[in-house]
Design a protein around this motif. Structure first.
Motif: not given
Length: 124
Positions: A34-47
């Motif tokens: 459920s958190s993945f779309p928000y992190m996608m918008l924020r950026g993955f920071d090489g992770e």
């Protein structure tokens, strides 16, 4: 196992869930899906590899399975069309889909989980 991997994992989870709380305060429970779309918008920071491992598990490294799931989702989750496109029997396709669902916990017959799986396969 205890070690640097656990520390990194805990740190990334904290970051993910704090971002999810900010973006979706009305939800009381968050998970990585459920958190993945928000992190996608924020950026993955090489992770990217960590996210791929958390979302897809061992399926992330099965090229045939990834090809199958990508095709199935691209064809609007139409099993008959996907089976024709992949040159497999419909029952074989259904077996692969069931195996993917069992191994990842992403029920790609559901739109939201299909979207998460497709984004993880495509972006990561």
């Amino acid at each position: 196992p205890l070690g640097d991997g656990l520390r990194r994992h805990s740190s990334l989870e904290r970051k993910i869930f704090s971002e999810a709380r900010v973006q979706s305060p009305e939800r009381t429970v968050h998970d990585i899906r459920s958190s993945f779309p928000y992190m996608m918008l924020r950026g993955f920071d090489g992770e990217n590899d960590w996210y791929k491992e958390q979302l897809l598990g061992e399926m992330a490294y099965d090229k045939e399975m990834i090809r199958t799931i990508r095709t199935y989702i691209k064809l609007n989750r139409n099993a008959s069309m996907a089976a024709k496109e992949l040159y497999v029997h419909r029952n074989s396709l259904q077996y692969r889909i069931d195996k993917f669902i069992e191994k990842t916990g992403l029920d790609i017959r559901n739109f939201y989980d299909a979207m998460i799986a497709y984004l993880a396969i495509t972006i990561l």
